[in-house]
Design a protein around this motif. Structure first.
Motif, PDB file in Angstrom:
ATOM      1  N   LEU A  93      31.661  38.466  44.751  1.00 11.19           N
ATOM      2  CA  LEU A  93      32.133  39.459  45.721  1.00 11.19           C
ATOM      3  C   LEU A  93      32.253  40.810  45.028  1.00 11.19           C
ATOM      4  O   LEU A  93      33.015  40.977  44.074  1.00 11.19           O
ATOM      5  CB  LEU A  93      33.489  39.017  46.292  1.00 11.19           C
ATOM      6  CG  LEU A  93      34.049  39.836  47.442  1.00 11.19           C
ATOM      7  CD1 LEU A  93      33.114  39.792  48.640  1.00 11.19           C
ATOM      8  CD2 LEU A  93      35.438  39.317  47.830  1.00 11.19           C
ATOM      9  N   ASP A  94      31.499  41.799  45.515  1.00 11.23           N
ATOM     10  CA  ASP A  94      31.507  43.132  44.937  1.00 11.23           C
ATOM     11  C   ASP A  94      32.443  44.089  45.682  1.00 11.23           C
ATOM     12  O   ASP A  94      33.017  44.995  45.060  1.00 11.23           O
ATOM     13  CB  ASP A  94      30.089  43.728  44.932  1.00 11.23           C
ATOM     14  CG  ASP A  94      29.125  42.890  44.108  1.00 11.23           C
ATOM     15  OD1 ASP A  94      29.586  42.272  43.124  1.00 11.23           O
ATOM     16  OD2 ASP A  94      27.924  42.853  44.460  1.00 11.23           O
ATOM     17  N   ALA A  95      32.568  43.948  46.958  1.00 13.76           N
ATOM     18  CA  ALA A  95      33.441  44.822  47.750  1.00 13.76           C
ATOM     19  C   ALA A  95      33.800  44.090  49.040  1.00 13.76           C
ATOM     20  O   ALA A  95      33.079  43.180  49.493  1.00 13.76           O
ATOM     21  CB  ALA A  95      32.749  46.136  48.093  1.00 13.76           C
ATOM     22  N   ILE A  96      34.917  44.470  49.632  1.00 11.18           N
ATOM     23  CA  ILE A  96      35.378  43.819  50.858  1.00 11.18           C
ATOM     24  C   ILE A  96      36.189  44.812  51.676  1.00 11.18           C
ATOM     25  O   ILE A  96      36.843  45.724  51.127  1.00 11.18           O
ATOM     26  CB  ILE A  96      36.225  42.563  50.523  1.00 11.18           C
ATOM     27  CG1 ILE A  96      36.398  41.687  51.765  1.00 11.18           C
ATOM     28  CG2 ILE A  96      37.567  42.948  49.933  1.00 11.18           C
ATOM     29  CD1 ILE A  96      36.989  40.316  51.450  1.00 11.18           C
ATOM     30  N   GLY A  97      36.143  44.664  52.976  1.00  9.60           N
ATOM     31  CA  GLY A  97      36.906  45.521  53.876  1.00  9.60           C
ATOM     32  C   GLY A  97      37.349  44.728  55.091  1.00  9.60           C
ATOM     33  O   GLY A  97      36.703  43.762  55.509  1.00  9.60           O
ATOM     34  N   GLY A  98      38.489  45.107  55.669  1.00  7.56           N
ATOM     35  CA  GLY A  98      39.023  44.410  56.831  1.00  7.56           C
ATOM     36  C   GLY A  98      39.945  43.281  56.471  1.00  7.56           C
ATOM     37  O   GLY A  98      40.314  42.478  57.350  1.00  7.56           O
ATOM     38  N   THR A  99      40.349  43.168  55.191  1.00  7.43           N
ATOM     39  CA  THR A  99      41.265  42.102  54.761  1.00  7.43           C
ATOM     40  C   THR A  99      42.562  42.745  54.266  1.00  7.43           C
ATOM     41  O   THR A  99      42.835  43.911  54.530  1.00  7.43           O
ATOM     42  CB  THR A  99      40.617  41.262  53.662  1.00  7.43           C
ATOM     43  OG1 THR A  99      40.279  42.116  52.552  1.00  7.43           O
ATOM     44  CG2 THR A  99      39.347  40.590  54.171  1.00  7.43           C
ATOM     45  N   GLY A 100      43.332  41.952  53.467  1.00 12.78           N
ATOM     46  CA  GLY A 100      44.636  42.442  53.023  1.00 12.78           C
ATOM     47  C   GLY A 100      44.568  43.466  51.911  1.00 12.78           C
ATOM     48  O   GLY A 100      45.536  44.192  51.673  1.00 12.78           O
ATOM     49  N   SER A 101      43.439  43.560  51.201  1.00  6.24           N
ATOM     50  CA  SER A 101      43.328  44.488  50.083  1.00  6.24           C
ATOM     51  C   SER A 101      41.859  44.824  49.870  1.00  6.24           C
ATOM     52  O   SER A 101      40.996  43.945  50.047  1.00  6.24           O
ATOM     53  CB  SER A 101      43.915  43.879  48.804  1.00  6.24           C
ATOM     54  OG  SER A 101      43.681  44.731  47.689  1.00  6.24           O
ATOM     55  N   PRO A 102      41.559  46.062  49.480  1.00  5.02           N
ATOM     56  CA  PRO A 102      40.162  46.405  49.185  1.00  5.02           C
ATOM     57  C   PRO A 102      39.711  45.914  47.812  1.00  5.02           C
ATOM     58  O   PRO A 102      38.520  46.020  47.484  1.00  5.02           O
ATOM     59  CB  PRO A 102      40.161  47.925  49.250  1.00  5.02           C
ATOM     60  CG  PRO A 102      41.558  48.320  48.889  1.00  5.02           C
ATOM     61  CD  PRO A 102      42.453  47.235  49.413  1.00  5.02           C
ATOM     62  N   ASP A 103      40.639  45.387  46.982  1.00  6.62           N
ATOM     63  CA  ASP A 103      40.275  44.938  45.648  1.00  6.62           C
ATOM     64  C   ASP A 103      39.565  43.591  45.723  1.00  6.62           C
ATOM     65  O   ASP A 103      39.847  42.759  46.597  1.00  6.62           O
ATOM     66  CB  ASP A 103      41.515  44.794  44.764  1.00  6.62           C
ATOM     67  CG  ASP A 103      42.200  46.151  44.549  1.00  6.62           C
ATOM     68  OD1 ASP A 103      41.478  47.178  44.625  1.00  6.62           O
ATOM     69  OD2 ASP A 103      43.427  46.175  44.384  1.00  6.62           O
ATOM     70  N   VAL A 104      38.683  43.376  44.772  1.00 11.99           N
ATOM     71  CA  VAL A 104      37.944  42.116  44.729  1.00 11.99           C
ATOM     72  C   VAL A 104      38.153  41.396  43.394  1.00 11.99           C
ATOM     73  O   VAL A 104      37.544  40.342  43.165  1.00 11.99           O
ATOM     74  CB  VAL A 104      36.435  42.362  44.938  1.00 11.99           C
ATOM     75  CG1 VAL A 104      36.181  42.878  46.344  1.00 11.99           C
ATOM     76  CG2 VAL A 104      35.876  43.333  43.894  1.00 11.99           C
ATOM     77  N   ARG A 105      39.005  41.968  42.516  1.00 11.43           N
ATOM     78  CA  ARG A 105      39.294  41.323  41.251  1.00 11.43           C
ATOM     79  C   ARG A 105      40.765  40.923  41.205  1.00 11.43           C
ATOM     80  O   ARG A 105      41.633  41.699  41.580  1.00 11.43           O
ATOM     81  CB  ARG A 105      38.976  42.265  40.073  1.00 11.43           C
ATOM     82  CG  ARG A 105      37.491  42.583  39.960  1.00 11.43           C
ATOM     83  CD  ARG A 105      36.715  41.343  39.550  1.00 11.43           C
ATOM     84  NE  ARG A 105      35.261  41.614  39.501  1.00 11.43           N
ATOM     85  CZ  ARG A 105      34.446  41.313  40.473  1.00 11.43           C
ATOM     86  NH1 ARG A 105      34.926  40.754  41.570  1.00 11.43           N
ATOM     87  NH2 ARG A 105      33.155  41.566  40.364  1.00 11.43           N
ATOM     88  N   PRO A 106      41.037  39.683  40.739  1.00  9.61           N
ATOM     89  CA  PRO A 106      42.430  39.224  40.725  1.00  9.61           C
ATOM     90  C   PRO A 106      43.296  40.081  39.812  1.00  9.61           C
ATOM     91  O   PRO A 106      42.836  40.587  38.776  1.00  9.61           O
ATOM     92  CB  PRO A 106      42.322  37.793  40.195  1.00  9.61           C
ATOM     93  CG  PRO A 106      40.900  37.400  40.455  1.00  9.61           C
ATOM     94  CD  PRO A 106      40.087  38.650  40.311  1.00  9.61           C
ATOM     95  N   ASP A 107      44.562  40.264  40.180  1.00 12.41           N
ATOM     96  CA  ASP A 107      45.538  41.008  39.392  1.00 12.41           C
ATOM     97  C   ASP A 107      46.053  40.076  38.292  1.00 12.41           C
ATOM     98  O   ASP A 107      46.605  39.003  38.572  1.00 12.41           O
ATOM     99  CB  ASP A 107      46.702  41.453  40.274  1.00 12.41           C
ATOM    100  CG  ASP A 107      47.624  42.439  39.547  1.00 12.41           C
ATOM    101  OD1 ASP A 107      47.573  42.481  38.300  1.00 12.41           O
ATOM    102  OD2 ASP A 107      48.376  43.145  40.240  1.00 12.41           O
ATOM    103  N   PRO A 108      45.889  40.438  36.983  1.00 12.54           N
ATOM    104  CA  PRO A 108      46.285  39.519  35.903  1.00 12.54           C
ATOM    105  C   PRO A 108      47.786  39.446  35.683  1.00 12.54           C
ATOM    106  O   PRO A 108      48.259  38.542  34.993  1.00 12.54           O
ATOM    107  CB  PRO A 108      45.582  40.110  34.670  1.00 12.54           C
ATOM    108  CG  PRO A 108      45.449  41.572  34.994  1.00 12.54           C
ATOM    109  CD  PRO A 108      45.252  41.660  36.463  1.00 12.54           C
TER     110      PRO A 108
END
Length: 477
Positions: A93-108
């Motif tokens: 997943l490179d980018a996403i929109g319409g969900t809870g967050s625009p981020d696609v990388r997990p927060d460590p």
């Protein structure tokens, strides 16, 4: 061309094609809308199934890094905690929109301690319990996602779950909308491509069927045109074998032609008879005038007056018949029939060859023209006196709402075979062919036409004591 387009066949074809076009467009629109709704519901179901699968893993304690996530091309997944931090996402997943967050990388960073309490209850009453997936229906949204550099639209389902560590997260899983949109587009294009062809078939079939159905009408029209051009009213239009409206039209047309032929024949006969009847008094007048011109002393004034009066009466009768045939109806009013009969008897009493024995038992009122009703009574009395040997009887009574006038004589009577023929114009029976005694044969014809015009009936039968009995029946008011 405008005339051809204004034909019944053209209008029928255009109308049928337009109706089918509207019906097909409405049906096609309904099909597309139903297909879109069905495919959209299927996408929602796929997204919900994928989201609940991941949520179930989280509820059973599977770590974020160990989640078995579906292929991002089919179902891109994003897990977001209550603070909006991405806890897990699909690898491609490179980018996403319409969900809870625009981020696609997990927060460590690790979760904060205040996300749970000592009692093991979540901070919100609406959150699912520890180790549970929300039983509420998922939330749906439409967004986009970029996977391996390809961006597409997706339908996302959001399902909440609480981990055994009492962390509540929301799982977003998407279902690709491209397949549904491609299917809807394909169906729409197929309908748009097939609509003109189908309408052309409908128009062609309607044109052929209408031409076949209207072919008998064209035959009727062509025959009528030939009849009009030839003036031959004895011809008839063809009647199709089918028992439909066109066959009824052809039969009615033939009936009209028959009535017209009969009317024209009667009119021609009337003109011929009138010419013949007028010729005799005119010839007599001319002879007497020529004799008087050559020999003034031989001038017969009384004969001249008699011929002029006869000619005048004949002309008046012909004019009255012409008015009746033309539908001339003077204004009618209520008429006291008994008073009218008495007045007619008084008027003609001095000139009657045989006194009339009258029996007036009632004075019914009828709607009519007084002058024409008097003419009926006068004509019947004239006929009776012409054929009576010594008695003429007249009676008037009212029977069941009908005024009945009977005129009887003691003459030779009317043979049954001639009881309808005597009402024809210029008809004189064998014993009354003398022009001096029998007249022109118009009196009874005028009487019946006048009675019929007043809504009544005139018939002839046999009198109780022999002779003829004429009966007039008129509706009372």
């Amino acid at each position: 061309m405008p005339r051809r387009l204004s034909s019944v066949r053209a209008r029928t074809t255009l109308g049928a094609t337009a109706v089918v076009a509207v019906a097909l467009v409405a049906a096609g629109l309904a099909v597309v809308l139903l297909l879109r709704a069905n495919l959209g519901g299927q996408a929602d179901l796929e997204a919900e199934v994928a989201a609940r699968d991941v949520a179930s893993q989280l509820a059973t304690g599977v770590p974020y890094r160990s989640l078995d996530l579906p292929d991002a091309d089919d179902h891109p997944v994003q897990v977001v905690d209550e603070r909006g931090r991405v806890r897990a996402a699909g690898e491609d997943l490179d980018a996403i929109g319409g969900t809870g967050s625009p981020d696609v990388r997990p927060d460590p960073s690790p979760p904060q301690g205040d996300d749970s309490d000592d009692d093991g209850d979540s901070d919100s009453d609406d959150d699912p319990g520890r180790g549970e997936v929300s039983d509420d229906g998922p939330r749906f949204s439409t967004g986009s996602a970029t996977v391996d550099g390809r961006t597409a639209d997706y339908r996302f389902a959001a399902v909440e779950a609480t981990t055994p560590a009492n962390e509540t997260v929301t799982v977003y899983a998407g279902a690709d909308l491209a397949a549904a949109r491609d299917a809807v587009g394909t169906v729409t294009r197929a309908m748009l491509a097939g609509l003109p062809l189908l309408l052309a078939v409908v128009a062609g079939v309607t044109w052929l069927v209408t031409r076949r159905a209207l072919r008998p009408v064209e035959g009727v029209r062509a025959e009528l045109a030939e009849i009009t051009a030839a003036g031959d009213l004895a011809r008839r239009v063809p009647v199709p074998e089918s028992r439909d409206e066109i066959a009824g039209l052809a039969a009615t047309t033939n009936a009209t032609l028959a009535a017209l032929e009969d009317s024209v024949a009667k009119q021609r006969g009337f003109v011929a008879d009138a010419s013949h009847e007028l010729r005799s008094p005119i010839a007599s007048l001319r002879t007497q005038l020529e004799v008087a011109a050559a020999h003034p002393g031989l001038l017969d004034v009384d004969g001249l007056v008699e011929d002029v009066v006869r000619l005048q009466d004949l002309a008046a009768d012909l004019l009255l018949l012409a008015r009746i045939d033309a539908g001339d109806r003077p204004p009618e009013r209520p008429v006291a029939l008994g008073r009218l009969v008495r007045a007619e008897l008084d008027r003609r009493a001095a000139g009657d060859r045989i006194p009339v024995q009258a029996s007036i038992e009632a004075d019914p009122r009828v709607m009519g023209v007084p002058g024409r009703l008097s003419r009926v009574i006068g004509n019947l009395l004239d006929n009776a006196e012409r054929h009576a040997d010594g008695a003429v009887r007249l009676s008037l009574r009212e029977e069941a709402g009908t005024a009945v006038v009977r005129v009887a004589d003691d003459g030779p009577g009317v043979p049954p075979a001639d009881r309808e023929r005597i009402f024809e114009r210029f008809v004189r029976l064998d014993d009354a062919r003398s022009r001096d005694e029998g007249g022109a044969g118009l009196g009874l014809a005028i009487a019946r036409d006048l009675v019929t015009a007043h809504g009544g009936d005139l018939t002839v039968g046999e009198a109780p004591n022999g002779g003829a009995l004429f009966e007039v029946r008129l509706p009372t008011v």
